[in-house]
Each structure stands twice: as structure tokens, then as C-alpha cells.
Design a protein around this motif. Structure first.
Motif, PDB file in Angstrom:
ATOM      1  N   ARG A  78      -6.671  -0.303   5.523  1.00 46.02           N
ATOM      2  CA  ARG A  78      -5.211  -0.153   5.447  1.00 46.02           C
ATOM      3  C   ARG A  78      -4.643   0.534   6.683  1.00 46.02           C
ATOM      4  O   ARG A  78      -3.823  -0.029   7.368  1.00 46.02           O
ATOM      5  CB  ARG A  78      -4.774   0.601   4.194  1.00 46.02           C
ATOM      6  N   ARG A  79      -5.052   1.754   6.978  1.00 49.65           N
ATOM      7  CA  ARG A  79      -4.610   2.448   8.189  1.00 49.65           C
ATOM      8  C   ARG A  79      -5.824   2.715   9.085  1.00 49.65           C
ATOM      9  O   ARG A  79      -6.849   3.194   8.606  1.00 49.65           O
ATOM     10  CB  ARG A  79      -3.930   3.771   7.847  1.00 49.65           C
ATOM     11  N   LEU A  80      -5.677   2.429  10.372  1.00 48.04           N
ATOM     12  CA  LEU A  80      -6.777   2.660  11.300  1.00 48.04           C
ATOM     13  C   LEU A  80      -6.643   4.025  11.963  1.00 48.04           C
ATOM     14  O   LEU A  80      -5.535   4.568  12.074  1.00 48.04           O
ATOM     15  CB  LEU A  80      -6.788   1.578  12.390  1.00 48.04           C
ATOM     16  N   PRO A  81      -7.752   4.594  12.416  1.00 48.21           N
ATOM     17  CA  PRO A  81      -7.646   5.805  13.240  1.00 48.21           C
ATOM     18  C   PRO A  81      -6.744   5.529  14.445  1.00 48.21           C
ATOM     19  O   PRO A  81      -6.742   4.415  14.993  1.00 48.21           O
ATOM     20  CB  PRO A  81      -9.096   6.056  13.666  1.00 48.21           C
ATOM     21  N   VAL A  82      -5.990   6.532  14.857  1.00 44.74           N
ATOM     22  CA  VAL A  82      -5.012   6.339  15.928  1.00 44.74           C
ATOM     23  C   VAL A  82      -5.683   5.810  17.194  1.00 44.74           C
ATOM     24  O   VAL A  82      -5.192   4.871  17.831  1.00 44.74           O
ATOM     25  CB  VAL A  82      -4.262   7.659  16.223  1.00 44.74           C
ATOM     26  N   ALA A  83      -6.826   6.383  17.562  1.00 44.04           N
ATOM     27  CA  ALA A  83      -7.503   5.964  18.791  1.00 44.04           C
ATOM     28  C   ALA A  83      -7.911   4.488  18.711  1.00 44.04           C
ATOM     29  O   ALA A  83      -7.774   3.737  19.689  1.00 44.04           O
ATOM     30  CB  ALA A  83      -8.719   6.838  19.042  1.00 44.04           C
TER      31      ALA A  83
END
Length: 734
Positions: A112-117
Motif C-alpha cells: 500500500r505505502r512504500l518507504p519514502v526512499a
């Protein structure tokens, strides 16, 4: 004699047999189907895409193949190359390397949400690929997670130049088909308007993809928006200001206000230590003017609708819950007014003796009025139009880390007099949100109903992230965006496989999308973990197990309780359409008849499609073909059936018209295919015209409800084209 269209897989396999062997289908979309194939000449596995026959026929092959060769010359580490293209069996195809990994869409469903990097790295690599292609004067036109493949963790962009080839080929024909290339959730405003686009349109689309990688949903679900997307840093505080700024610029409504090149986008996404201080101080200054212009434009589009229910008496035993207002103007971070409505609807559903207006009808009416936050006057007006004597509405606000929800029960018949008002508060962790909303529902109804026994967890999951994905899916379903609804509900199930609510609505979404039973049966079974959903699950399983009479009986009971229930009417059409059993009948010319009446099924389908006109969005574009097949409005579609005699015997029937009613007389399938004398009814053409007239009535209902919807007008145009009336300037309603 009518020719039955061969199966797409069989046609392609026969035509390509010497060069390629098709192994299995990998996926399909609105314009193409993709197969895993073996390239014998080069001894390698490839992804072979074939354009849908109706699209290929409307485009014409020459210009398409000429344009696709331009894209074949691209060579970049983050661009999936094109190997081959051509015509086989009258079908347009092209091949690309087979990537054994996953797509970005697959990863988003999983995480759903990926790590920012990770998100920023993927966006920079894709932007680098775009920069290279734009230098060659090639615009992708359909950047989305499905077209970004992850090979050993590194992104490669697929289908480069395909959208351009389709667009150019379509524009080159004297009678363009008006094909819309792109995907609405990622399409730039200028592309959605059908204007000529350049590389800045791809930058907008990539901005949408980066937004979704970080937040878990596109910035503007259901299509492009004239408003400003909520800043990503407001939802994830760890997102650097440089990334926030880059997304804001990429999503500017005007191309002139975006990054001039994809290379500039790459530079803006550099790590903070490599980003110049001038980028930090540069902010946007034109949003106020844009918002004012949009507000003025929307003010001129208001349409006053007076549904029939407004003229009927208001039912004092019928309750309606409408989306709550936002006290501070903007929705709180934790929960919106729409989500308050959804939670209360589910809480009230624990009572057998509480009748609620169908939520799809509520959202259908709201979508006609516009999507702005409602006030009490708006809510009361909606209740009157829906014939409800009782209204539940309120406001939600957030103060620091505390959310307050105030709700009231109103007597609509007495001008909106307040019967009872209650409020609840909860903290930012929302750990007790389900309990609080059940208590709120109980307190609003106290004195009218006896409290029911607890029917299990109302929210259905202990994971807030799973619930948020579920709510996103329900919101997409309310807008009839079936693709996004499926994506979000699958994400909820990925997080919590036993989530009964998500399993139930994913099964329903897939069924409404016309997917085969094997695709949704398991989800329907899982939904039975909630006792409150057992009856709904059983209706699904009756269909899945070919127990059509039992399913039809369940839908009849639903209609006895609520004659305006969309799901019941559509389900009634489904249970009769899917019942293909053929039985002996001495009165039939062939000695056989179908057990289920398609005339009754068509009446049920029409009732559902006219009851909730916003459903037209689910049949937009290529999906409209499903509707024409559902109503047997195409000349090559026949009704299949079988008889147990005691061995299985297969039958088929062309539509016929008997005393203004649609009928099917089953004959052995072999006789139908060979065109044996007497298998083609004399009234076949009249039956097709009859069915298309039914579709005309349905699409006109959609246009009356949504007079500014391009999708509704496109559906009517397709029907008029089939009737030979597209160029007729007389009244289409005759």
C-alpha cells in the motif's frame, strides 16, 4: 449466415503457431490482452500483447504498425524494449521481454505505502526514462503503476509508444473512434480534455504515481481534478519538503506551471543534501486564482433534479445516513465525513427492524449534486428526495490529536426538527473507533428500538491500515470505479486476509464487473466469518454453486423488503441469466426450452441500471461491450445452454421476438454452428433492434440524471451507432 467470433486465444495461437507458442494469459485491460509466449526463432519467452479485435478493427493496422516502430528504437535501461509487431489472423500484436518480477501495482497492493526512499528512487528512475524518450519526441501517455515493472527491484517502463500509436492511428482516420488513451486516475487535465500533449503530461502522470506510492492512493481518484491535492507531508510527516514540493509542481493543473522537462523533475527529487536552497524557498502562488475560477465554473453547472420520490410521502420508518460535514472546512486526517457515514450505516445494520436507504442511491444522488462537504440544509434536501422520514447527519472535526463526531437524528417530515443529538470523541490511534460508532448509533436510536445482541466487530478488523484500504475501496465502489475498488479491497485483504467486510465487497465488486465465478467465490466464502454477512454470503454461494432458483428466491425476498434495492434487482437478473439449464417442452418448436426466462432477467437488469444511473461509469469505454452482450444486442452473441439427458448435451439459441417479448428457442449447438435450416429465427433482426431500443432507454435515463457526463453520452452514441441513427439529427428519444 451469422459468423460466431472465435476465441481470441485460439485465433492468435492458430495464426502465430509457427513463430510463437502461447502459454497462458498474463492479464488484460481495456485495450489489450497479454499472453506469456515462447519465441521459437530467438528461443526466449516474451510478453505478447494483442489489441482487442473491436479496437484493432476501428483503428486500421497500417498507421498503428508504422507508429509503433518508432517506439521500437528506444534503448534505455529503464525502458522495456519492443521486440516485434505485426498482424496475425486479423489481430494487431506486439511483443516485449517477459519480466518475471512484479509490477509496481502488485507491490502497492502488497504494501500500500512504500518507504519514502524506495518511492523516490523509483520515481527518479522512471523520470530519467521519460527524459530520454521525450528527447526523441515520444510521449508515453499512460504512465501508471501497471506499466512500471520491477525487475530485480529496478523499474522498467512498459508499453512505450503504444498509446501514441493508438492515438495517431485513430486520429488519422476520417471517422475517428474517439478512443480515450490513458487512465483517468493518472491522466493530465489537458489529456482528459482531448488536447494535444507533450512531455509535461507524462510528468503529471508520474507525479500521481509518486503520490500513490507515498500515500496509498492517487491524488484524484475517479479522474483529474481542478483542485489541489492534499500535500503528502500532511499525511506522512517523514516526507522531506523537497519531495513535497516536487509533487506539488508535477501536479500543477496548467502544463506551463509544471517542470519544463522530466530532467528537472529528477533534479527536484535529489536527496536533501543535493537539493539547492532556492528549491526550498520556492512555493506556488497561483492556486488561489485557480480555485476561484473553478468555483465560478462549477457554479454555472448546477442542475436541479426532482426525483419521483420527492412527490411521494416521506416514510417515517425509513432512515437515511448521508455523508457528514467537516466543521473546519477540511476533512480531519484520521476520518472524513464519508467515513463517518459508512461506519454509522454498518452500525445501524445490526438491527433487523431498521430500514436504511440503499447507500448506492445516497451516493448516486450526492454525485449529481457535486462532491462538496454537506451542510444540514443539503442533507435534509437529500433525505426528502430519497423519500426518507428520518435523517442521520452530523459534523466531524479534529482538535490536536482528538477527533470529535457530533451526530443527530432529524424528523424530516417536521421540517428537520431534531429528535436526538449525541457526540463521541476518540484519540488519534482510533483503537476504539468501532465501539464508539456502535455506541453512537445505539444512542441515536434509543427509545425506538431494543438493543440487538452484538453481531461481531462492526469494523471487522483490528488493523487501521486495512480499514482505511477498505474504506477507499467502498468509496471507489460508490463512484462505480470498479478497478480502484478492486485494488483497494485487495489491499485490505492483503493486510488482513480474514477481513469479512473486505472479502464480501471484493466478491460483490468482481461479480458486478462480470468476472467469472472462480474469481470471487473464495472471497464470498471468507465473508461468512461475520454472522451479520451470512445471508449475503449465501446468496453469492447459491450463484457460485449453480443453485439459481435458491438465489432468485433470496433476491425476491430482498425486493419484498425494499423494492428500490439495486443489488437485489441486478442479482435477480444474474440468477436468471446464469441459469442455462435446458428442459424438454413439447410446446417448443425444437422440443426444448430454457428453464429461466431471459425476458424477466432483462427487465431486472434494466430496473437496476435505471434505478442507480451513476452505474454508467462502470460501463464506460470498452466495458460497454459487456452491456451489449448482456442484453444480446450484438449480432454474433447467442445464448448457451445445456441439458442433462442423462449425459450433458449442449444447446444454443439466437434471440427472437415473440409478441413484443424476447424469446430463445434452444437447438443443438452443432446445428446452430452449421446454420441448419430453422436455427436462425426470422425475427432475429427485429429482436436485435428491440434489445438496442432497450439499451437506448437505459442510456437516456443516464443522460437525464447526468447531463454533463461524457461517459453517458458515449454510451448513447454507441447504441445509436448500432441502430444506424448516429448521424440522425432527429430526437434520439423517439
Amino acid at each position: 449466415m451469422l459468423k460466431v467470433v472465435d476465441d481470441l486465444h485460439s485465433r492468435l495461437a492458430d495464426a502465430l503457431g509457427a513463430r510463437y507458442t502461447l502459454e497462458r494469459e498474463l492479464g488484460r485491460g481495456g485495450m489489450s490482452v497479454v499472453f506469456l509466449a515462447t519465441d521459437h526463432r530467438n528461443e526466449r519467452r516474451v510478453a505478447l500483447k494483442v489489441l482487442r479485435p473491436e479496437l484493432a478493427h476501428s483503428l486500421g493496422p497500417e498507421r498503428f504498425l508504422r507508429e509503433i516502430k518508432v517506439a521500437a528504437g528506444l534503448a534505455h535501461p529503464h525502458i522495456l524494449p519492443l521486440f516485434d509487431s505485426g498482424i496475425a489472423g486479423g489481430l494487431l500484436f506486439y511483443t516485449m521481454p517477459y519480466v518475471a518480477g512484479e509490477s509496481l501495482r502488485d507491490r502497492l497492493i502488497r504494501q500500500r505505502r512504500l518507504p519514502v526512499a524506495d518511492a523516490v528512487t523509483i520515481a527518479r528512475d522512471v523520470a530519467d526514462a521519460l527524459s530520454y524518450a521525450h528527447d526523441q519526441n515520444i510521449v508515453h501517455r499512460d504512465i501508471k503503476p501497471e506499466n512500471i515493472l520491477l525487475e530485480a527491484g529496478h523499474p522498467v517502463v512498459s508499453d512505450f509508444g503504444i498509446a501514441r500509436a493508438i492515438s495517431v492511428a485513430d486520429a488519422s482516420r476520417m471517422t475517428g473512434t474517439g478512443i480515450v488513451v490513458g487512465t483517468v486516475d493518472y491522466m493530465s487535465p489537458e489529456q482528459a480534455r482531448g488536447e494535444e500533449v507533450d512531455g509535461r503530461s507524462d510528468i503529471y502522470s508520474l507525479g500521481c504515481v509518486l503520490y500513490e506510492m507515498l500515500i496509498g492512493r492517487p491524488p484524484f481518484t475517479g479522474g483529474t481534478s481542478t483542485g489541489q491535492a492534499r500535500a503528502v507531508s500532511q499525511e506522512r510527516r517523514e516526507i522531506p519538503v523537497e519531495v513535497d514540493y516536487a509533487i506539488e509542481v508535477a501536479l500543477a493543473q496548467s502544463p506551463s506551471e509544471r517542470f519544463a522537462t522530466a530532467r528537472d523533475f529528477v533534479e527536484a527529487l535529489k536527496p536533501p543534501e543535493a537539493t539547492s536552497s532556492e528549491h526550498r524557498s520556492k512555493r506556488w502562488r497561483t492556486w488561489g486564482a485557480v480555485a476561484a475560477a473553478v468555483t465560478l465554473a462549477l457554479g454555472t453547472m448546477g442542475v436541479v433534479l426532482v426525483p419521483r420520490l420527492l412527490r411521494a410521502g416521506l416514510d417515517p420508518s425509513l432512515y437515511v445516513v448521508v455523508p457528514f460535514g467537516h466543521r473546519a472546512g477540511a476533512a480531519p486526517k484520521l476520518i472524513s465525513g464519508d467515513q463517518c457515514e459508512a461506519l454509522l450505516v454498518e452500525a445501524f445494520g445490526r438491527w433487523d427492524d431498521v430500514r436504511l436507504v440503499d447507500g448506492l442511491r445516497v451516493h448516486d444522488l450526492r454525485s449529481r449534486r457535486g462532491r462538496d462537504s454537506l451542510n444540514l440544509a443539503d442533507a435534509l434536501d437529500m433525505a426528502r428526495q430519497l423519500g426518507s422520514g428520518r435523517l442521520i447527519w452530523g459534523e466531524v472535526a479534529q482538535f490536536a490529536d482528538t477527533v470529535q463526531v457530533r451526530a443527530a437524528l432529524y424528523d424530516v417530515r417536521r421540517g428537520g426538527a431534531t429528535i436526538r443529538a449525541r457526540s463521541v470523541t476518540f484519540g488519534a490511534d482510533a483503537r476504539d473507533i468501532g465501539t464508539k460508532f456502535r455506541a453512537l448509533a445505539d444512542s441515536l436510536l434509543l427509545g425506538h428500538m431494543s438493543t440487538p445482541e452484538a453481531a461481531g466487530g462492526m469494523v471487522g478488523t483490528r488493523l487501521l491500515s486495512a480499514w482505511q484500504s477498505y474504506e477507499d475501496g467502498r468509496s471507489a465502489l460508490a463512484d462505480w470505479n470498479l478497478q480502484d475498488a478492486e485494488r483497494d479491497l485487495r489491499a485490505a485483504i492483503q493486510l488482513d486476509p480474514g477481513y469479512p467486510h473486505a472479502n464480501l465487497w471484493l466478491a460483490q465488486t468482481l461479480a458486478w464487473a462480470g468476472r467469472p465465478i472462480r474469481d470471487w467465490r473464495a472471497f464470498a466464502t471468507m465473508s461468512g466469518r461475520s454472522s451479520a454477512m451470512l445471508s449475503i454470503r449465501d446468496r453469492f454461494l447459491h450463484l457460485a454453486d449453480a443453485e439459481y432458483r435458491q438465489a432468485c428466491a433470496e433476491y425476491a425476498r430482498m425486493l419484498a423488503r425494499d423494492s428500490l434495492d439495486f443489488a437485489a434487482w441486478f442479482g435477480r437478473g444474474e440468477c436468471q441469466t446464469k441459469d442455462r439449464l435446458v428442459v424438454r417442452d413439447a410446446a417448443s418448436p425444437s422440443g426444448w426450452r430454457f428453464r429461466a426466462s431471459f425476458q424477466s432477467a432483462a427487465d431486472a437488469y434494466q430496473r437496476a441500471l435505471e434505478l442507480v444511473p451513476s452505474v454508467h461509469r462502470a460501463f464506460a469505454g470498452v466495458a460497454f461491450t459487456r452491456l451489449t452482450r448482456l442484453f444480446y444486442a450484438e449480432p454474433n452473441v447467442f445464448r448457451r445452454g445445456y441439458a442433462l439427458n442423462p449425459d450433458t448435451a449442449w444447446f444454443g439459441a439466437w434471440p427472437a421476438l415473440l409478441h413484443d417479448s424476447l424469446s430463445f428457442t434452444p437447438v443443438p449447438l452443432a446445428d446452430l454452428f452449421t446454420g441448419k435450416r430453422g436455427t436462425i429465427p426470422p425475427s432475429l433482426n427485429a429482436a436485435l433492434a428491440h434489445n438496442r431500443d432497450r439499451l437506448r432507454a437505459i442510456t437516456l435515463t443516464w443522460i437525464h440524471a447526468f447531463p454533463r457526463s461524457p461517459d453517458a453520452y458515449e454510451a448513447l452514441a454507441l447504441v445509436l451507432e448500432s441502430l444506424g441513427e448516429l448521424g440522425d439529427t432527429s430526437n434520439p428519444e423517439r
